[in-house]
Write an enzyme that holds these catalytic residues in place. Structure first.
Site, PDB file in Angstrom:
ATOM      1  N   TYR A 271     -31.197  32.489  44.614  1.00  0.00           N
ATOM      2  CA  TYR A 271     -32.014  33.049  45.635  1.00  0.00           C
ATOM      3  C   TYR A 271     -31.206  33.349  46.888  1.00  0.00           C
ATOM      4  CZ  TYR A 271     -35.899  30.445  43.715  1.00  0.00           C
ATOM      5  OH  TYR A 271     -37.095  30.034  42.779  1.00  0.00           O
TER       6      TYR A 271
ATOM      7  N   ARG B 215     -49.479  20.095  56.368  1.00  0.00           N
ATOM      8  CA  ARG B 215     -48.837  21.549  56.161  1.00  0.00           C
ATOM      9  C   ARG B 215     -49.361  22.583  57.289  1.00  0.00           C
ATOM     10  NH1 ARG B 215     -46.694  25.365  56.327  1.00  0.00           N
ATOM     11  NH2 ARG B 215     -46.062  26.964  54.897  1.00  0.00           N
TER      12      ARG B 215
ATOM     13  N   ARG C  74     -42.890  18.076  41.881  1.00  0.00           N
ATOM     14  CA  ARG C  74     -43.982  18.745  42.814  1.00  0.00           C
ATOM     15  C   ARG C  74     -45.053  17.975  43.197  1.00  0.00           C
ATOM     16  NH1 ARG C  74     -43.693  24.159  44.451  1.00  0.00           N
ATOM     17  NH2 ARG C  74     -41.539  24.903  44.209  1.00  0.00           N
TER      18      ARG C  74
ATOM     19  N   ARG D 215     -49.485  21.360  47.499  1.00  0.00           N
ATOM     20  CA  ARG D 215     -50.862  22.193  47.617  1.00  0.00           C
ATOM     21  C   ARG D 215     -52.114  21.677  46.809  1.00  0.00           C
ATOM     22  NH1 ARG D 215     -48.316  27.996  47.714  1.00  0.00           N
ATOM     23  NH2 ARG D 215     -47.050  26.844  46.060  1.00  0.00           N
TER      24      ARG D 215
ATOM     25  N   ASP E 218     -36.560  20.857  50.355  1.00  0.00           N
ATOM     26  CA  ASP E 218     -36.864  22.156  49.547  1.00  0.00           C
ATOM     27  C   ASP E 218     -35.303  22.280  49.113  1.00  0.00           C
ATOM     28  OD1 ASP E 218     -38.759  24.114  48.160  1.00  0.00           O
ATOM     29  OD2 ASP E 218     -36.680  24.965  48.752  1.00  0.00           O
TER      30      ASP E 218
HETATM   31  O1  CP3 Z   1     -43.067  16.724  45.762  1.00  0.00           O
HETATM   32  C1  CP3 Z   1     -41.741  17.554  45.401  1.00  0.00           C
HETATM   33  O2  CP3 Z   1     -41.281  17.459  44.327  1.00  0.00           O
HETATM   34  C2  CP3 Z   1     -40.913  17.404  46.518  1.00  0.00           C
HETATM   35  C3  CP3 Z   1     -40.735  18.626  47.232  1.00  0.00           C
HETATM   36  C4  CP3 Z   1     -40.146  19.624  46.648  1.00  0.00           C
HETATM   37  C5  CP3 Z   1     -40.608  21.179  46.939  1.00  0.00           C
HETATM   38  N1  CP3 Z   1     -39.812  22.041  46.354  1.00  0.00           N
HETATM   39  C6  CP3 Z   1     -41.434  21.441  47.988  1.00  0.00           C
HETATM   40  C7  CP3 Z   1     -42.090  22.720  48.220  1.00  0.00           C
HETATM   41  C8  CP3 Z   1     -39.194  20.197  45.681  1.00  0.00           C
HETATM   42  C9  CP3 Z   1     -38.346  18.991  44.438  1.00  0.00           C
HETATM   43  C10 CP3 Z   1     -38.938  21.190  45.407  1.00  0.00           C
HETATM   44  C11 CP3 Z   1     -37.887  22.168  44.537  1.00  0.00           C
HETATM   45  C12 CP3 Z   1     -37.847  23.708  44.255  1.00  0.00           C
HETATM   46  N2  CP3 Z   1     -37.844  24.450  45.547  1.00  0.00           N
HETATM   47  C13 CP3 Z   1     -37.332  24.261  43.375  1.00  0.00           C
HETATM   48  C14 CP3 Z   1     -37.105  23.714  41.887  1.00  0.00           C
HETATM   49  C15 CP3 Z   1     -38.088  23.348  41.047  1.00  0.00           C
HETATM   50  C16 CP3 Z   1     -38.951  24.448  40.825  1.00  0.00           C
HETATM   51  O3  CP3 Z   1     -40.101  24.473  41.163  1.00  0.00           O
HETATM   52  O4  CP3 Z   1     -38.502  25.181  39.789  1.00  0.00           O
HETATM   53  C17 CP3 Z   1     -37.403  25.571  43.783  1.00  0.00           C
HETATM   54  C18 CP3 Z   1     -37.003  26.698  42.678  1.00  0.00           C
HETATM   55  C19 CP3 Z   1     -37.707  25.788  44.991  1.00  0.00           C
HETATM   56  C20 CP3 Z   1     -37.637  27.024  45.659  1.00  0.00           C
HETATM   57  C21 CP3 Z   1     -39.114  27.181  46.391  1.00  0.00           C
HETATM   58  N3  CP3 Z   1     -39.692  26.380  47.308  1.00  0.00           N
HETATM   59  C22 CP3 Z   1     -39.991  28.339  45.999  1.00  0.00           C
HETATM   60  C23 CP3 Z   1     -39.552  29.228  44.912  1.00  0.00           C
HETATM   61  C24 CP3 Z   1     -41.357  28.047  46.842  1.00  0.00           C
HETATM   62  C25 CP3 Z   1     -42.423  29.030  46.831  1.00  0.00           C
HETATM   63  C26 CP3 Z   1     -43.331  29.015  45.585  1.00  0.00           C
HETATM   64  C27 CP3 Z   1     -44.449  27.784  45.876  1.00  0.00           C
HETATM   65  O5  CP3 Z   1     -44.589  27.030  45.107  1.00  0.00           O
HETATM   66  O6  CP3 Z   1     -44.934  28.085  47.066  1.00  0.00           O
HETATM   67  C28 CP3 Z   1     -40.786  26.954  47.568  1.00  0.00           C
HETATM   68  C29 CP3 Z   1     -41.825  26.370  48.490  1.00  0.00           C
HETATM   69  C30 CP3 Z   1     -42.567  24.993  48.426  1.00  0.00           C
HETATM   70  N4  CP3 Z   1     -41.576  23.832  48.176  1.00  0.00           N
HETATM   71  C31 CP3 Z   1     -43.748  24.273  48.569  1.00  0.00           C
HETATM   72  C32 CP3 Z   1     -43.538  23.129  48.238  1.00  0.00           C
HETATM   73  C33 CP3 Z   1     -44.708  21.821  48.497  1.00  0.00           C
HETATM   74  C34 CP3 Z   1     -44.830  25.063  48.856  1.00  0.00           C
HETATM   75  C35 CP3 Z   1     -44.906  25.465  50.171  1.00  0.00           C
HETATM   76  C36 CP3 Z   1     -45.991  25.462  51.033  1.00  0.00           C
HETATM   77  O7  CP3 Z   1     -46.541  24.236  50.921  1.00  0.00           O
HETATM   78  O8  CP3 Z   1     -46.377  26.394  51.706  1.00  0.00           O
END
Ligand code: CP3
Length: 355
Positions: A161, A48, A35, A39, A85
């Site tokens: 999910y 974003r 990640r 944010r 994602d």
């Molecule tokens: O920088 C990176 O790592 C690349 C992009 C990336 C994202 N999600 C962007 C993201 C990667 C590799 C993921 C993986 C991901 N997504 C996982 C596996 C890793 C982990 O954290 O366990 C999972 C379970 C998800 C599903 C997911 N996506 C959730 C549960 C959420 C909400 C929680 C949160 O952090 O907001 C997301 C949203 C998400 N994916 C964001 C980002 C940058 C935030 C959303 C936003 O910017 O509004």
């Protein structure tokens, strides 16, 4: 030493991130952070806001390339991870996915054969084409020495999910489905496994140098279920990728697998294992030594929020323990939004030996 080592030997092409996989570990390990785009960076929040919805950002190559490159420009990590994602796979299969501000993902839950029949693997290639375009443009834009990582969610985690309709504390919907109707649940897992193979293959074809499979909820399964829902689908993905692209390293991240992590490493065929925060340095050394995989991890993301002496002490401990072993420095889970960007800069300096 693993028998897959020869295919990866000598293919690092000067990219530091790939060297541990070719058993060319250097004095200081490569570093990237799960990640790393997100944010905690003001420049991410700006893009974003412009993008509209989160999925719009994932499916807009121009913006997705920009946020992929932001952490590379700021910190010079050894690898970029393509911005997307894990939930684009269910979205591409036709399950409605949305992201609610401050609450995380929402999906129309699937729970029956009729729900599964509405999902359509034939939609996947066109729907995911923008992500492949992002990969292509990222590879072109990145400095030659920075590797590009493609990724997907592991079928078990994605299925939690899809069945739960959201992130759940205990993944109960998927676990219950798997107990009550294992053959029906298997059809869901198979569908996601096949789509994930296509998704990863598409990312490699577009220029990804390495792959990571995120199994964030691997830890919620008891021993009796772990092989069927975590190990077997992951082995199928790794096998399919290796048949087509034997020289592309695959990292598995079975978060929470604990004592089952070594078995996961052995039986899935992954080249590297993402180690979560709970694994001891002894376990990481055993993975990188006896088990013959690259260990990746495992700094607590909250130490990156705390900073200061606590961060420094732990980083030095990890570096000392993993010295000389095939190792990639990373966190034990993703960066959290409240992380001060200057603490990330400090971490990179520490790992690069300038601290
Ligand atoms: O920088 C990176 O790592 C690349 C992009 C990336 C994202 N999600 C962007 C993201 C990667 C590799 C993921 C993986 C991901 N997504 C996982 C596996 C890793 C982990 O954290 O366990 C999972 C379970 C998800 C599903 C997911 N996506 C959730 C549960 C959420 C909400 C929680 C949160 O952090 O907001 C997301 C949203 C998400 N994916 C964001 C980002 C940058 C935030 C959303 C936003 O910017 O509004």
């Amino acid at each position: 030493m693993s028998d897959k080592q020869p295919t990866l030997l000598g293919r690092s092409g000067g990219r530091r991130f790939l060297k541990p996989f070719a058993r060319q570990q250097e004095q200081r390990p490569p570093i990237w952070l799960m990640r790393q785009a997100g944010r905690y960076l003001p420049e991410y929040r700006e893009v974003r806001t412009r993008a509209g919805s989160f999925l719009d950002l994932c499916y807009s190559p121009e913006l997705a390339v920009e946020v992929t490159l932001q952490p590379i420009r700021r910190y010079g990590f050894d690898a970029a991870i393509v911005f997307s994602d894990i939930l684009v796979v269910p979205d591409a299969l036709g399950q409605a996915v949305s992201f609610v501000e401050g609450e995380g993902p929402r999906l129309d839950p699937v729970s029956s054969a009729a729900d599964l029949a509405r999902l359509d693997p034939l939609r996947v290639p066109a729907r995911l084409a923008p992500v492949y375009e992002t990969v292509r443009r990222c590879r072109e834009a990145l400095p030659a020495e920075v590797a590009l990582i493609g990724f997907c969610g592991a079928p078990w985690t994605v299925a939690t999910y899809m069945a739960g309709g959201r992130g759940t504390p205990d993944q109960a919907a998927a676990r219950l489905w798997a107990y009550r109707d294992p053959n029906g649940f298997d059809r869901l897992v198979e569908l996601v496994t096949s789509a994930s193979i296509d998704y990863l293959t598409g990312q490699v074809a577009a220029g990804a140098d390495a792959l990571q499979i995120f199994d964030s909820w691997a830890g919620s399964l008891p021993d009796s279920e772990f092989d069927r829902w975590v190990v077997a689908p992951t082995r199928r993905i790794v096998g399919a990728l290796k048949a087509r692209h034997p020289d592309v390293p695959v990292i598995g991240f079975p978060r929470g697998a604990g004592e089952k992590t070594a078995r996961y490493a052995r039986e899935t065929g992954v080249d590297g294992v993402g180690c979560d925060t709970s694994l001891s340095l002894g376990t990481m050394k055993a993975l990188a030594g006896t088990e013959g995989v690259v260990a990746q991890g495992n700094l607590d993301p909250l130490l990156l929020v705390a900073g200061g002496a606590a961060l420094e002490t732990r980083v030095r401990q990890i570096l000392a323990a993993m010295q000389g072993l095939p190792f990639v420095f990373n966190l034990g889970h993703g960066i959290v939004p409240q992380t001060p960007p200057e603490h990330v800069a400090r971490l990179v300096d520490l790992v690069r030996g300038q601290g």
